[in-house]
Design a protein around this motif. Structure first.
Motif, PDB file in Angstrom:
ATOM      1  N   GLY A 270       6.451  16.051  30.500  1.00  0.00           N
ATOM      2  CA  GLY A 270       5.813  17.346  30.676  1.00  0.00           C
ATOM      3  C   GLY A 270       6.846  18.424  30.955  1.00  0.00           C
ATOM      4  N   LEU A 271       6.834  19.489  30.161  1.00  0.00           N
ATOM      5  CA  LEU A 271       7.809  20.568  30.299  1.00  0.00           C
ATOM      6  C   LEU A 271       7.093  21.908  30.425  1.00  0.00           C
ATOM      7  N   PRO A 272       7.359  22.665  31.478  1.00  0.00           N
ATOM      8  CA  PRO A 272       6.836  24.031  31.526  1.00  0.00           C
ATOM      9  C   PRO A 272       7.622  24.910  30.555  1.00  0.00           C
ATOM     10  N   LEU A 273       6.970  25.936  30.035  1.00  0.00           N
ATOM     11  CA  LEU A 273       7.629  26.885  29.150  1.00  0.00           C
ATOM     12  C   LEU A 273       7.960  28.151  29.927  1.00  0.00           C
TER      13      LEU A 273
ATOM     14  N   ALA B 183      -0.162  23.489  25.445  1.00  0.00           N
ATOM     15  CA  ALA B 183      -1.417  23.920  26.059  1.00  0.00           C
ATOM     16  C   ALA B 183      -1.121  24.756  27.295  1.00  0.00           C
ATOM     17  N   GLN B 184      -2.092  25.548  27.668  1.00  0.00           N
ATOM     18  CA  GLN B 184      -2.003  26.305  28.912  1.00  0.00           C
ATOM     19  C   GLN B 184      -2.873  25.610  29.952  1.00  0.00           C
ATOM     20  N   VAL B 185      -2.257  25.278  31.083  1.00  0.00           N
ATOM     21  CA  VAL B 185      -2.950  24.572  32.160  1.00  0.00           C
ATOM     22  C   VAL B 185      -2.745  25.347  33.452  1.00  0.00           C
ATOM     23  N   ALA B 186      -3.841  25.780  34.064  1.00  0.00           N
ATOM     24  CA  ALA B 186      -3.791  26.536  35.324  1.00  0.00           C
ATOM     25  C   ALA B 186      -2.841  27.724  35.215  1.00  0.00           C
ATOM     26  N   GLY B 187      -2.890  28.396  34.067  1.00  0.00           N
ATOM     27  CA  GLY B 187      -2.092  29.593  33.870  1.00  0.00           C
ATOM     28  C   GLY B 187      -0.643  29.350  33.493  1.00  0.00           C
ATOM     29  N   VAL B 188      -0.251  28.091  33.337  1.00  0.00           N
ATOM     30  CA  VAL B 188       1.127  27.747  32.985  1.00  0.00           C
ATOM     31  C   VAL B 188       1.157  27.170  31.577  1.00  0.00           C
TER      32      VAL B 188
ATOM     33  N   TYR C 108      -4.279  11.293  32.206  1.00  0.00           N
ATOM     34  CA  TYR C 108      -3.306  11.747  33.197  1.00  0.00           C
ATOM     35  C   TYR C 108      -3.858  12.966  33.935  1.00  0.00           C
ATOM     36  N   HIS C 109      -3.507  13.065  35.204  1.00  0.00           N
ATOM     37  CA  HIS C 109      -3.701  14.314  35.930  1.00  0.00           C
ATOM     38  C   HIS C 109      -2.515  15.222  35.625  1.00  0.00           C
ATOM     39  N   ILE C 110      -2.793  16.495  35.340  1.00  0.00           N
ATOM     40  CA  ILE C 110      -1.733  17.479  35.131  1.00  0.00           C
ATOM     41  C   ILE C 110      -1.574  18.273  36.417  1.00  0.00           C
ATOM     42  N   GLY C 111      -0.391  18.204  37.008  1.00  0.00           N
ATOM     43  CA  GLY C 111      -0.138  18.878  38.264  1.00  0.00           C
ATOM     44  C   GLY C 111       0.691  20.126  38.099  1.00  0.00           C
ATOM     45  N   SER C 112       1.256  20.591  39.188  1.00  0.00           N
ATOM     46  CA  SER C 112       2.080  21.791  39.203  1.00  0.00           C
ATOM     47  C   SER C 112       3.279  21.624  38.288  1.00  0.00           C
ATOM     48  N   GLY C 113       3.593  22.695  37.548  1.00  0.00           N
ATOM     49  CA  GLY C 113       4.750  22.668  36.677  1.00  0.00           C
ATOM     50  C   GLY C 113       4.628  21.699  35.522  1.00  0.00           C
ATOM     51  N   CYS C 114       3.397  21.373  35.117  1.00  0.00           N
ATOM     52  CA  CYS C 114       3.116  20.488  33.977  1.00  0.00           C
ATOM     53  C   CYS C 114       3.453  19.022  34.265  1.00  0.00           C
ATOM     54  N   ALA C 115       3.625  18.677  35.556  1.00  0.00           N
ATOM     55  CA  ALA C 115       3.923  17.299  35.929  1.00  0.00           C
ATOM     56  C   ALA C 115       2.707  16.414  35.667  1.00  0.00           C
ATOM     57  N   LEU C 116       2.962  15.169  35.248  1.00  0.00           N
ATOM     58  CA  LEU C 116       1.902  14.240  34.892  1.00  0.00           C
ATOM     59  C   LEU C 116       1.850  13.059  35.852  1.00  0.00           C
ATOM     60  N   GLN C 117       0.639  12.605  36.136  1.00  0.00           N
ATOM     61  CA  GLN C 117       0.427  11.387  36.906  1.00  0.00           C
ATOM     62  C   GLN C 117      -0.595  10.539  36.172  1.00  0.00           C
TER      63      GLN C 117
ATOM     64  N   MET D  68       1.677  24.334  18.073  1.00  0.00           N
ATOM     65  CA  MET D  68       1.740  25.781  18.211  1.00  0.00           C
ATOM     66  C   MET D  68       1.843  26.155  19.673  1.00  0.00           C
ATOM     67  N   MET D  69       2.661  27.148  19.964  1.00  0.00           N
ATOM     68  CA  MET D  69       2.795  27.655  21.325  1.00  0.00           C
ATOM     69  C   MET D  69       1.471  28.228  21.828  1.00  0.00           C
ATOM     70  N   PRO D  70       1.053  27.897  23.042  1.00  0.00           N
ATOM     71  CA  PRO D  70      -0.186  28.448  23.569  1.00  0.00           C
ATOM     72  C   PRO D  70      -0.028  29.922  23.910  1.00  0.00           C
TER      73      PRO D  70
END
Length: 405
Positions: A121-124, A101-106, A171-180, A403-405
């Protein structure tokens, strides 16, 4: 206890989730690349190990290194499939489910690691390679098997559990696809209609909607929970909908333009059509559509996945183990009801299934024989085999597709 022993030995639960397509969510359909005039997209593929109902393999074996790798495959418009090993990544656990998925442009890849009881969570990168080390968050339950991104910056998940540990989570999705982890709501009890699968709660999938509702399918309880997703990421229960006894609700998809939700029954091998009322968040059953072929026995088979075309005109359901079929249903544009349109043979144990290139192709993962095959989606939703099949450049027992976003 047999289930627990298999999991402790590195095996995987039978009948767990495979990445479905959330109808109407462009981020999950896969971006289209055009290189030298050829359309293509990247699909990430994860292993679910040997299904314990598969007599051709040995469930419960220790996890192999290859089963911890999320592999990448390039899909072209003609259905051809090309391994992209340079985009593959070792995620350090069994990727029972992958969500892109794309989250906040990432661009993000979220990996449910069943044997780690967490989600990674892994950024692409710009060339779509998942970037390690990423960051993980606890599952909030036992055996995470599903995730989906809701509107905004929330990831929802499902934990299958064993005797305990079944839950719906956010979960909250933070910067760099980090999860809380924001919240985990445990589910308890089972309908016991099918004792070996329904003695306890087994949350199998979550379906977020654009109006803030979340439908959580619990296979063990024969129940679809209805939650409201609040702005702080908390889930507030609105009610519960009982499915027909022994259905075993697994996954669900939402019609993109009509007020209908379609629920896949893993155990009874049927699709339930529910009407969504504007006056109530609860669902009203409108139709039950079996996809067991006429004259065939349902014994020894179980449903795998459900996906819907982006325009809401057709949906597809997979059936595994004995029957090994994909059934296509036409969706009435006015009342949302289903008409069985087609049955096509599928690779053995077709657990993973997703649409590609905006619904032009259907991809199906054959878990038993380590296969990925493609079908062309024709006008009217008819499926034609492209003749393209991949057996290398895949994890053993592939089942999770994103599928890749």
């Amino acid at each position: 206890m047999a289930m627990m022993r298999r999991l402790q030995q590195g095996g995987l639960l039978t009948g767990l989730l495979v990445a479905p397509l959330l109808a109407g969510d462009a981020a999950m359909r896969g971006a289209v690349r055009v290189a030298a005039g050829v359309e293509s997209a990247i699909v990430f593929v994860g292993s679910a190990q040997c299904d314990w109902d598969d007599s051709t393999c040995r469930p419960g074996q220790p996890t192999t290194a290859q089963e911890r790798i999320v592999y990448a495959v390039e899909v072209s418009a003609d259905g051809s499939l090309k391994p992209r090993p340079e985009l593959s990544v070792d995620v350090g656990g069994v990727p029972a489910w992958v969500t892109a998925a794309q989250v906040a442009g990432v661009n993000c890849l979220f990996v449910s690691r069943l044997d780690k009881d967490d989600i990674l969570g892994l950024p692409l990168s710009s060339d779509t390679k998942p970037e390690l080390p990423g960051s993980s968050a606890p599952a909030g339950g036992q055996f995470p098997v599903f995730s989906a991104v809701a509107e905004g910056d929330t990831l929802l998940g499902a934990n299958y559990g064993s005797h305990e540990g079944a839950s719906a989570v956010s979960y909250h999705i933070g910067s760099g696809c980090a999860l809380q982890l924001a919240q985990s709501i445990p589910h308890h009890g089972g309908s016991n209609v099918v004792p070996w699968r329904q003695a306890d709660a087994h949350t199998h999938g979550v379906l977020p909607t654009k109006d803030g509702l979340v439908y959580a399918c619990d296979l063990g309880m024969d129940t679809v929970f209805v939650y409201k997703l609040l702005t702080d990421g908390q889930l507030q229960e609105q009610g519960r909908v009982q499915t027909p006894a022994g259905c075993g609700p697994r996954h669900a998809v939402l019609h993109p333009g009509k007020s209908f939700v379609y629920v896949l029954c893993e155990l009874s091998q049927a699709v339930l059509t529910f009407h969504v009322s504007a006056q109530s968040p609860l669902l009203t059953l409108a139709q039950t559509s079996s996809f067991v072929p006429q004259g065939a026995s349902a014994g020894g088979s179980k449903a795998g996945e459900i996906v819907m075309l982006p325009d809401g005109s057709s949906l597809y359901a997979s059936n595994r183990q004995v029957l090994n079929t994909i059934t296509g249903f036409a969706i009435d544009k006015d009342n949302g009801l289903l008409t069985k349109a087609q049955e096509v043979p599928a690779p053995a144990f077709p657990r993973g299934m997703t649409l590609a290139l905006g619904g032009k192709l259907l991809l199906v993962a054959g878990q038993s024989k380590t296969q990925l095959v493609s079908y062309s989606v024709q006008p009217g939703g008819r499926l034609d085999a492209t003749g393209h099949s991949l057996t290398t450049g895949l994890p053993p027992f592939p089942a999770a597709l994103a599928m890749m976003p």
